[in-house]
Every structure is written in structure tokens, then in C-alpha cells.
Design a protein around this motif. Sequence first.
Motif, PDB file in Angstrom:
ATOM      1  N   ASN A 124       5.664  59.077   4.482  1.00 37.69           N
ATOM      2  CA  ASN A 124       5.361  57.991   3.550  1.00 37.69           C
ATOM      3  C   ASN A 124       5.010  58.540   2.177  1.00 37.69           C
ATOM      4  O   ASN A 124       4.999  59.744   1.948  1.00 37.69           O
ATOM      5  CB  ASN A 124       4.223  57.125   4.087  1.00 37.69           C
ATOM      6  CG  ASN A 124       2.887  57.843   4.070  1.00 37.69           C
ATOM      7  OD1 ASN A 124       2.796  59.043   4.322  1.00 37.69           O
ATOM      8  ND2 ASN A 124       1.825  57.110   3.794  1.00 37.69           N
TER       9      ASN A 124
ATOM     10  N   THR B 231      -2.658  54.671   6.254  1.00 35.89           N
ATOM     11  CA  THR B 231      -1.350  54.181   6.669  1.00 35.89           C
ATOM     12  C   THR B 231      -1.290  54.064   8.186  1.00 35.89           C
ATOM     13  O   THR B 231      -1.658  55.007   8.897  1.00 35.89           O
ATOM     14  CB  THR B 231      -0.229  55.125   6.195  1.00 35.89           C
ATOM     15  OG1 THR B 231      -0.276  55.239   4.775  1.00 35.89           O
ATOM     16  CG2 THR B 231       1.134  54.589   6.606  1.00 35.89           C
TER      17      THR B 231
ATOM     18  N   TRP C 229       1.560  52.844  11.301  1.00 35.97           N
ATOM     19  CA  TRP C 229       2.983  52.556  11.467  1.00 35.97           C
ATOM     20  C   TRP C 229       3.362  52.417  12.937  1.00 35.97           C
ATOM     21  O   TRP C 229       2.693  52.945  13.829  1.00 35.97           O
ATOM     22  CB  TRP C 229       3.844  53.639  10.806  1.00 35.97           C
ATOM     23  CG  TRP C 229       3.582  55.045  11.299  1.00 35.97           C
ATOM     24  CD1 TRP C 229       2.639  55.916  10.832  1.00 35.97           C
ATOM     25  CD2 TRP C 229       4.262  55.725  12.356  1.00 35.97           C
ATOM     26  NE1 TRP C 229       2.694  57.106  11.519  1.00 35.97           N
ATOM     27  CE2 TRP C 229       3.678  57.016  12.471  1.00 35.97           C
ATOM     28  CE3 TRP C 229       5.294  55.377  13.214  1.00 35.97           C
ATOM     29  CZ2 TRP C 229       4.116  57.955  13.409  1.00 35.97           C
ATOM     30  CZ3 TRP C 229       5.726  56.310  14.158  1.00 35.97           C
ATOM     31  CH2 TRP C 229       5.143  57.576  14.237  1.00 35.97           C
TER      32      TRP C 229
ATOM     33  N   ARG D 276       5.433  49.579   8.538  1.00 30.45           N
ATOM     34  CA  ARG D 276       4.316  50.416   8.103  1.00 30.45           C
ATOM     35  C   ARG D 276       3.470  49.627   7.107  1.00 30.45           C
ATOM     36  O   ARG D 276       3.991  48.882   6.276  1.00 30.45           O
ATOM     37  CB  ARG D 276       4.853  51.691   7.463  1.00 30.45           C
ATOM     38  CG  ARG D 276       3.793  52.694   7.039  1.00 30.45           C
ATOM     39  CD  ARG D 276       4.411  54.037   6.728  1.00 30.45           C
ATOM     40  NE  ARG D 276       5.480  53.962   5.743  1.00 30.45           N
ATOM     41  CZ  ARG D 276       6.541  54.757   5.727  1.00 30.45           C
ATOM     42  NH1 ARG D 276       6.687  55.674   6.649  1.00 30.45           N
ATOM     43  NH2 ARG D 276       7.456  54.638   4.784  1.00 30.45           N
TER      44      ARG D 276
ATOM     45  N   ASN E  73       0.320  50.107   4.204  1.00 32.49           N
ATOM     46  CA  ASN E  73      -0.427  51.060   3.385  1.00 32.49           C
ATOM     47  C   ASN E  73      -1.606  50.357   2.715  1.00 32.49           C
ATOM     48  O   ASN E  73      -1.416  49.342   2.032  1.00 32.49           O
ATOM     49  CB  ASN E  73       0.466  51.669   2.296  1.00 32.49           C
ATOM     50  CG  ASN E  73       1.638  52.425   2.870  1.00 32.49           C
ATOM     51  OD1 ASN E  73       1.485  53.479   3.467  1.00 32.49           O
ATOM     52  ND2 ASN E  73       2.828  51.868   2.692  1.00 32.49           N
TER      53      ASN E  73
ATOM     54  N   GLU F 266       5.867  48.243   4.288  1.00 33.50           N
ATOM     55  CA  GLU F 266       7.147  48.941   4.235  1.00 33.50           C
ATOM     56  C   GLU F 266       7.883  48.715   5.547  1.00 33.50           C
ATOM     57  O   GLU F 266       7.259  48.456   6.579  1.00 33.50           O
ATOM     58  CB  GLU F 266       6.953  50.443   4.014  1.00 33.50           C
ATOM     59  CG  GLU F 266       6.257  50.825   2.729  1.00 33.50           C
ATOM     60  CD  GLU F 266       6.019  52.322   2.639  1.00 33.50           C
ATOM     61  OE1 GLU F 266       6.835  53.020   2.023  1.00 33.50           O
ATOM     62  OE2 GLU F 266       5.011  52.789   3.209  1.00 33.50           O
TER      63      GLU F 266
ATOM     64  N   MET G  98      10.389  50.858   0.514  1.00 36.65           N
ATOM     65  CA  MET G  98       9.449  51.972   0.445  1.00 36.65           C
ATOM     66  C   MET G  98       8.477  51.769  -0.713  1.00 36.65           C
ATOM     67  O   MET G  98       8.775  51.077  -1.685  1.00 36.65           O
ATOM     68  CB  MET G  98      10.204  53.292   0.254  1.00 36.65           C
ATOM     69  CG  MET G  98      11.246  53.582   1.332  1.00 36.65           C
ATOM     70  SD  MET G  98      10.519  53.924   2.927  1.00 36.65           S
ATOM     71  CE  MET G  98       9.834  55.556   2.616  1.00 36.65           C
TER      72      MET G  98
END
Length: 751
Positions: A221, A439, A441, A459, A461, A477, A499
Motif C-alpha cells: 500500500n 491499514t 485488508w 483495503r 486506510n 482501496e 489506489m
Amino acid sequence: MKRLTAVLIFLTLLSSFSFAQPAGTVIEGMKAISEYYGVFFAYDSGLPVEQKFSGLDLKGKSLKSSLKELFAETGIDWKINGKYVLLTAAKPKAPMEFYATIDPQSTQMDTISPSIILGNRGIMQGVGKLSSDVPEIRSIVSPLGEGDPVKWVQGLPGVTTGVDGSSAFYVRGGNSSNNLFSLDGVPVYGYSHLLGLTTVIPQSVISNAIMQKSGFNGNDNNFTSAHLGVFSRKVEEEGINTSFALNNFLMSFGNEGKIRRFSYLLSARISPLPLEFKAVRNILPGVFGGLDNFRATVGDLYGKIRFDFNGRSWMEASGLGSIDDYSFTMNYANKDKMGWRNAIGMVRYHSGNSVTTFDATASVNSFSNSQEQDKYYRMTKNYLSLQSSLLEYSLQLSLKHYLKDGKFCLKEGVNTRFARFAPGQLNKETKKSDVSLMTGWLQAEYNTSEKLYLKAMVRGNLYRNIDSERPVSFQPEFSLSAKWAANRNLSVEATVDRMAQYYHTLEGLPTGWSLDLIVPTGGIVLPELSWQGNVGLSGRFGSNNFTIGAFYKKMENLIYYKYSQTLFNGALASWEDNVETGNGRSYGIETLYEFIADDWNIRASYTLSKTLREDFPSIYNGGQFPARFDRRHVLNASVQWKGFNATFIIQSGNWENGEGETYISHRPGVDWEAQYFSGVNNYHMPTMLRLDLGYHFDFTTGRVKHLVNLGICNVTNHFNPSLIIYDAGTESWKELSIIPILPNFNYRIEF
């Protein structure tokens, strides 16, 4: 803290169950062996790997014993070749058309036809992902006599470069700083070495490199364009081995050893660049123009220790340190100094079985750079000292589970970062920002071996900068990937990615040197975002391999630093006043062709693309303009025959608008006036044309192995500019080419 400890203990116990493979299919047994022994499988996808087998227990057995038990009475023959287990039919019915692979070091279990092992080496190719091993990387002709991961990447489709000889690379329209460069999963923020001629990671410690342009994975990431992942070697052979190497610009020493379950790997390199400068200056005094009193301290040190608890669990501790310090004077006693340093330490733990694997990495990462000027400008003494630094602590945890007979894989993990930024410290004044990035995921993969592969990743963040007016930011993401094998020779691939990136770089001239300032999200700087769609075909017909794909990419909140035309600039101290954000678009077509047969390896990649920037308030009133590195046509071609290698590169140039002025361009024995664009959008990217020739061979004397690379870079002596410097004495710009026609060599001995 007690809760975290309890979770780690639980995860470790979960990943340490007895490693007995129950009854199932042969391919399930192959996956179990791949995880347990750390080997690659390469096999004709037509082999009967879906047939049933009675099960096996790998604990305490050798690799050969487990292979004999698995493939007994299956009609499949096997052969161990280093890290690879090559499978063929006991009674072949037809020539092998392509290989499928099981690769434990890959970020995904990929067994369909777009992944191809070429020439029984660890080279895989696909539309969005390519990987290579050290033999291919080292065979690239470069000023150091051997290639490196960045030089390998610069020859791939979808990639353009900065100025010639630099370590900058731009992928599918993103800025150079939108790429992630990592070592064993840990970011390396200052990866350029020797003024961009190579990277700080020694070739002797590299196992392989993977370039991911789309279809990204959950554990990677904080980037928006591409991930170049470099992985260190595992020492395989018992005993102790030593190596020495010498090339144009570096001397190196390596030592490695393995004693039962314990192994270590060491490397040290240092550059004799100042001595070489003096020697060339004495012989050819006009080569370097006004450059004088050049000094450099360049070197790096790498070390790793590893302990294998058993065939399925291990722990590593490693460290990388590097230094690049340069000083020189120009005319009229104008002095310049610059440099950058890395210090990285990490501890990695892995444990797993055929059902579950657990990985943990803890790291500390320190990067700093500095610039100094001591100049007379219009009879006035001027002094500038500018420094910046980044200190980061991180912890990465991940789990992987195989379900439904190994066809379904579920991965999840968390990454935690705490970082302190100190960008643009002017003289003794410092400005620091403390940030955190949390993060989480989740990734699911479905694989039917030879026909269909599906992957979905999500994911989240959570970013915090306590010094910002908006201290907390959340960005989601995702990545979706699909591969379908239409037949034995042809496969279709498609990906969609969103992203986000929270660390940003104020890029200067496109050299890729690690002098650019890294700044965090906060204030006027928003998270950089990208949306990307990608579709393509890949396949193999006999000895011919190819991929062709198209992409479209949209970028938001891109950073533009308006004073990038000066290598050193006091405006960097107040960089917030000189940064603007805007958007960008890029689209194009990428192709890659490769022919491999016996001693031949022919490769050609071509990219046709267009990259635009827009919505920057003070640049063309928010209108569109081409990105600085927008090279519409990029062609890279190489031919290898036995030990001979020829590489041809042509990248079309790009003019940017602005107010022009002239500067003196210097080439050995020749000076002429050229035009430089001094406005905000300020650089003329010239056409790059280069032909490199090389030859490598090895031989053995007694117990000593000798490896020799010889070559000539830029055979046509085409003038590919490398650096523009402002001479305060003459109040004019000067351009310097540091790679004219240049013979190179690399000599290595191992014993």
C-alpha cells in the motif's frame, strides 16, 4: 499490549498445526510441497495434476522422498533443478506448449497459462505483472557492467524513463514518486546510488524482482502507480562461500554461509569514484568542463541472518545501510554539496502448513538527504544548507488460508506505520510532522488451476497527521483481477484498481536521484488517488511468448512542485508555498514479445501512450499540458545469443511550453548553445537513443569461479542529456552528459 500479545500467540499456534497432507489431488500435494520446502513447480498444464492421491506426511522427510511418494504411479516424471521442480509426462504425447507454475514467493498462487517460466528460469510474464531472476537482471548492459532491478524495469512495457542513465522510472502516467520500491516488503525511500547509475541493493543478495503494474495485492500500500519488489536470497548450500567483485565504479565483498539450520548473508560495496575522476581529469582535462574538486563517499552494507526452525517455520533479521555524499566546485569558486543516506532494519517471521500460513515483519526505516551551496552571485556571498529526513516504524501481519481443496484462498492482514517527517530544514530551523497510517485488508482468490483465476481485494486506510488542520483522513482501496485461459496457448486478463498514497515527493529534474523532498499528506497536500482499468492477452506459441494490453488511468490530487528546474533552491525551505495539486490522465497500448530457443533470447517491448496534466490553478490557467516525461513512443529491444547481448532503446522526446533561454551544453571536446525552458512548466525532454553491446562468460579454475561481463554503453555516442546545472558565475545554465560512449566491465570471483 496484552491483547496484541494474545493475538500473536494465537496466530502463531494456528499456523503451527501438524503438517500432514490429507488425501486429495496431486496439485494439492504440489502446493503443500511448495509451501513446505520453498520450491517452484514448473509443468506442462496438460499433465494430469487433478488426479487423486492417497495423501502424505512431509514432516521429517527430504524433498526427494516427498516427490517420490507424491508422483508414484501418476505417469509424471520429476527433476530437481535448483529451486525448481520440473515436471514432464513419463510418456510425452506432444511437445510442451507452455508452463504453469506454483510459486511460493509470489504474492499470489498463480497456476494458469499467463504465468510462464521461460527457459526453466524464474521469469514470469503477464499483462499486469512481470518477474525476473538475477541471471536476467545481471545480463543487462549498464555503466556498472551488470544490470539492476531498476534498469530491468526501464525496459518493460508501460514504463518510461527520466534522463539517460538515471534511476527514475514512470509507469502508466504516474509520477516517479508514485511508485513503491521495496526490499522484502519494506519500502526503500532512497534507492538511487552512484548518481542514479545503480541501486543501493547489492546484486549478490537479490533472489528475484517482481514488477506489479495492476491487479495489486492487499499487503502492498501507499502508492498509486506500480510496485517494484526486490527479494533477498536464501542461502541454500552448506558451508561458507566468499566473493569479490570489481566494476567501473564499485568494489564489493560478499560472504555467506549455512550450517544446518542457521545461515547468513553479508555484502559490502565502496566506490573509487574520486580516484577515477582524478585519473580521467589528468588524461582528458576537457571532459568535465568547469567541474572541479570532485569528491564522493559512496558505499553500502547489507547483512542477514536466518534460522529455520523446521521445514515450515523460519525467522530472519536483516539490515541495509547506504551513503551517497558528493561535493564539487564550478567556476568562480562556487561550491556545492549533496547527499542521501539509508538505514533499514527488519525482522521477519514465517510459519505455515498446507492450510494456513502466518507472516510478520517489523521494521525501522531512516532516510535523510542534504544540500549545501556556497556561491558568489553578483559579487555577494550566498550560503544555503537544506536538510530533510524521514524516520518510520512499521509492523505488518498477514494470514493466508486455503479452502475447498486448495482452489479458494483467503488472505487478510494489518499494516501499521508511525513516521516523523522533517522536510526542508533550512540551516538550523526545523519543521517536523508526526503521522500514522493504519491499514486493514482482505483478499480472496479463486483458482481452477489451468482455466480461471479470480481475485478481489479491499483495503481501508486510516491516516492521521496531528499537525494538519484536517488531522484524520480515511480512504478505501480495492483491486479486482480475472484471468481466463481460452485454450492452451492464449489467455485473457483484466484488472480494475483504486489506489491511495499519503507520502509525496517534490520531484526535481527527472534524474531519480534521492535528493527530492518527501512530504506527508496534510494542509494543502491531499492524498493522491488513482483509478486504473487494464485488459489484455498473453500467450505462448512454441518458442514465442507475447502479451498485449491496453490501459486507462485517471489520477487525482497529483503534486506539482513549481521550482523543479533548480537542483538546489532556497524555496524548498518553504515548499508549501510552491506546491500545487491537480489531476492527470494517461492511456495507451503495451506490447511485449519474447523468443526463446536454445541459446537465443530475443525481447522487444513497445508502448504507445499519452499522459496529460490539468487543473493546476497557475499553470496554463488550469488547462491541459503534457507531463514532463510524456514519451509518446517507447521501444526497447534486446538480443542475447550465448554470452552476447545487444540492447537498443529509443524514446520519443517531448517539448513543453514556456519562456526559452539558452545555456551551454557540454560534450567532450564540444560546446554549443541549446535552449532551456525557464518557466514553471520548464523542461524539454529530448529524444533518447542508445545502443548497448555486451558479452558475459564464466569459467572455473580449481575451486574458484570467475564471472566476467564486458560491454560498451551508448555505442553511437548519442548525446542524451543527464543534468542541467546553473553556473552562478556566468549566470547561465549548463548541461552535462555523464554517459557518453562508455566501456564497462564487471569481474567477480566466487569461492
